[in-house]
Design a protein around this motif. Sequence first.
Motif, PDB file in Angstrom:
ATOM      1  N   THR A  33      -7.561  -8.696   2.064  1.00  0.00           N
ATOM      2  CA  THR A  33      -7.330  -9.211   3.411  1.00  0.00           C
ATOM      3  C   THR A  33      -6.040 -10.022   3.435  1.00  0.00           C
ATOM      4  O   THR A  33      -5.415 -10.257   2.409  1.00  0.00           O
ATOM      5  CB  THR A  33      -8.480 -10.146   3.889  1.00  0.00           C
ATOM      6  N   TRP A  34      -5.672 -10.487   4.644  1.00  0.00           N
ATOM      7  CA  TRP A  34      -4.588 -11.464   4.784  1.00  0.00           C
ATOM      8  C   TRP A  34      -5.124 -12.789   5.331  1.00  0.00           C
ATOM      9  O   TRP A  34      -4.388 -13.622   5.834  1.00  0.00           O
ATOM     10  CB  TRP A  34      -3.464 -10.928   5.684  1.00  0.00           C
ATOM     11  N   TRP A  35      -6.431 -13.011   5.201  1.00  0.00           N
ATOM     12  CA  TRP A  35      -7.048 -14.249   5.688  1.00  0.00           C
ATOM     13  C   TRP A  35      -6.987 -15.313   4.604  1.00  0.00           C
ATOM     14  O   TRP A  35      -7.874 -15.419   3.765  1.00  0.00           O
ATOM     15  CB  TRP A  35      -8.497 -13.989   6.091  1.00  0.00           C
ATOM     16  N   THR A  94      -6.798 -11.326  -1.382  1.00  0.00           N
ATOM     17  CA  THR A  94      -6.032 -11.871  -0.259  1.00  0.00           C
ATOM     18  C   THR A  94      -4.549 -11.980  -0.590  1.00  0.00           C
ATOM     19  O   THR A  94      -4.168 -12.454  -1.657  1.00  0.00           O
ATOM     20  CB  THR A  94      -6.571 -13.261   0.140  1.00  0.00           C
ATOM     21  N   GLY A 116      -0.212 -10.734   8.088  1.00  0.00           N
ATOM     22  CA  GLY A 116      -0.595  -9.403   7.642  1.00  0.00           C
ATOM     23  C   GLY A 116       0.567  -8.518   7.229  1.00  0.00           C
ATOM     24  O   GLY A 116       0.363  -7.480   6.594  1.00  0.00           O
ATOM     25  N   ALA A 136       0.807  -8.466   3.454  1.00  0.00           N
ATOM     26  CA  ALA A 136      -0.361  -7.776   2.912  1.00  0.00           C
ATOM     27  C   ALA A 136      -0.225  -6.263   3.061  1.00  0.00           C
ATOM     28  O   ALA A 136      -0.564  -5.501   2.145  1.00  0.00           O
ATOM     29  CB  ALA A 136      -1.626  -8.264   3.615  1.00  0.00           C
ATOM     30  N   LYS A 137       0.258  -5.812   4.204  1.00  0.00           N
ATOM     31  CA  LYS A 137       0.394  -4.370   4.430  1.00  0.00           C
ATOM     32  C   LYS A 137       1.399  -3.749   3.479  1.00  0.00           C
ATOM     33  O   LYS A 137       1.221  -2.607   3.029  1.00  0.00           O
ATOM     34  CB  LYS A 137       0.777  -4.115   5.891  1.00  0.00           C
ATOM     35  N   GLN A 141      -8.718  -4.654   4.757  1.00  0.00           N
ATOM     36  CA  GLN A 141      -8.700  -5.045   6.166  1.00  0.00           C
ATOM     37  C   GLN A 141      -7.641  -4.258   6.918  1.00  0.00           C
ATOM     38  O   GLN A 141      -6.538  -4.028   6.420  1.00  0.00           O
ATOM     39  CB  GLN A 141      -8.404  -6.544   6.274  1.00  0.00           C
ATOM     40  N   HIS A 168      -6.499  -3.328  11.421  1.00  0.00           N
ATOM     41  CA  HIS A 168      -6.856  -3.424  12.827  1.00  0.00           C
ATOM     42  C   HIS A 168      -7.483  -2.092  13.227  1.00  0.00           C
ATOM     43  O   HIS A 168      -6.940  -1.022  12.933  1.00  0.00           O
ATOM     44  CB  HIS A 168      -5.625  -3.694  13.696  1.00  0.00           C
ATOM     45  N   ASP A 227     -10.544  -6.919  14.125  1.00  0.00           N
ATOM     46  CA  ASP A 227     -10.416  -6.947  12.674  1.00  0.00           C
ATOM     47  C   ASP A 227     -11.506  -6.047  12.100  1.00  0.00           C
ATOM     48  O   ASP A 227     -12.669  -6.131  12.503  1.00  0.00           O
ATOM     49  CB  ASP A 227     -10.606  -8.368  12.156  1.00  0.00           C
TER      50      ASP A 227
END
Length: 421
Positions: A40-42, A71, A77, A80-81, A98, A100, A308
């Motif tokens: 994730t990017w959380w 993470t 994000g 992360a992508k 994760q 969208h 999400d």
Amino acid sequence: MRSTRRALAAVVSAAALLVASACSAGKDDDTTASKVEVFTWWAEGEEKAGLDALVSRFTSACPGQEFSSGTVAGGAGINAKQVLDARLQQNDPPDVFQVHAGAELLDHIDAGQIRDLTAEFSTWGLTGTLPEGLIETITVNGKLWSVPAGVHRANVVWTNDQVLADAGILTAPKNLKEFIGNLAKLRRDGVESPLAMGRDWTQLMLLEAVLISDLGPKRFTGLFTGTTKWESKAVRAAIQDYKLILDYTNTDRDSLDWPEAERLLVDGKAGYQLMGDWVAADLEAGNFSGYDSFAFPGNGKAFQWLADSFVLPTRAANQAGGTCWLQTVASPEGQQEFSAKKGSIPARTDAPTTGFSDYQLEAVEDWRTGTAVPSCAHGSACSQPWQNAANAAIGAFSTSGDAAALQSALAAAAKQFIRQA
């Protein structure tokens, strides 16, 4: 996002280091096969709190499986992508990652990188509890590919109540005409930037909201399926409305991101801001209580969503653990606990609402009774390349004000990227 070649190279180099670290840290020195790497990017704030709530439920619901954080912080994000894409190209996927929900998944589907989850949607009770508009948007080639964890609403206007009251504006506008009238009134009252605005994608959010008002939810959604033409007179008229509203925004909009535009609202330099409902948590965290919110004027019951969600890579090392994570995310309890911490609302309409704020409770009711409408600005209505093209067209228009050129560019992007059903 503006960046020099040197800055971009630095990000890519950092991404490569992160990939190398991920490859060496989890595969060879694990003594069991039960770790589940969740990518994730959380990394902080309410997002991290929401993730922690899911981890807690996962730990109790999936005995024998151990959460492992994948993470990657920074860039909302974007970083992360980049790391994820590099890992997928090296056939080193995490166990779940994760995304969208919606058209943003198209490249992963085409590359065969993620699993079809249609059967699981039925088993886990999602098909009967997600709004029809959401199911329709996340269905690709007749199949379902990602499990939404929570939903945010994009088409929300936030106010500075004192600024509006000083101008004699005491009620929310019912339609675009009233909204534009209020913007004009604020400027006459000395508010230089009645509507706070940021760069490209935030401007695309505004255009989308205007299009929903002028076209209605069905025809707006058709812009991304081919049933509504970008070349139409109705779109031309909507772009003119958008141009008029944009004239009431701050002149430095192209250099600001949404939190900086929000600062104009909080500081009393603007009366309104259009932004997703993550703003509520941000305003509360900043101890600013003098605000209100309403759906963009003329949008009616349209609930423009972004979700999400998580997917299961086809080459995941721990498919069973990844599936159990997805089942946790899909559960009513998991969605309630996640949203209570993150400030979103459950995608499921049957999830409990314990611990929700007043705004969240209102949003839950709107989600249950409204019309779900996707967003290109947030990847649910269009693919990433299409979104990039739309942002470029919007950015050019912010400088030129050429409505015909904007419509032509948006029509050309649709012809290039649209997928006929």
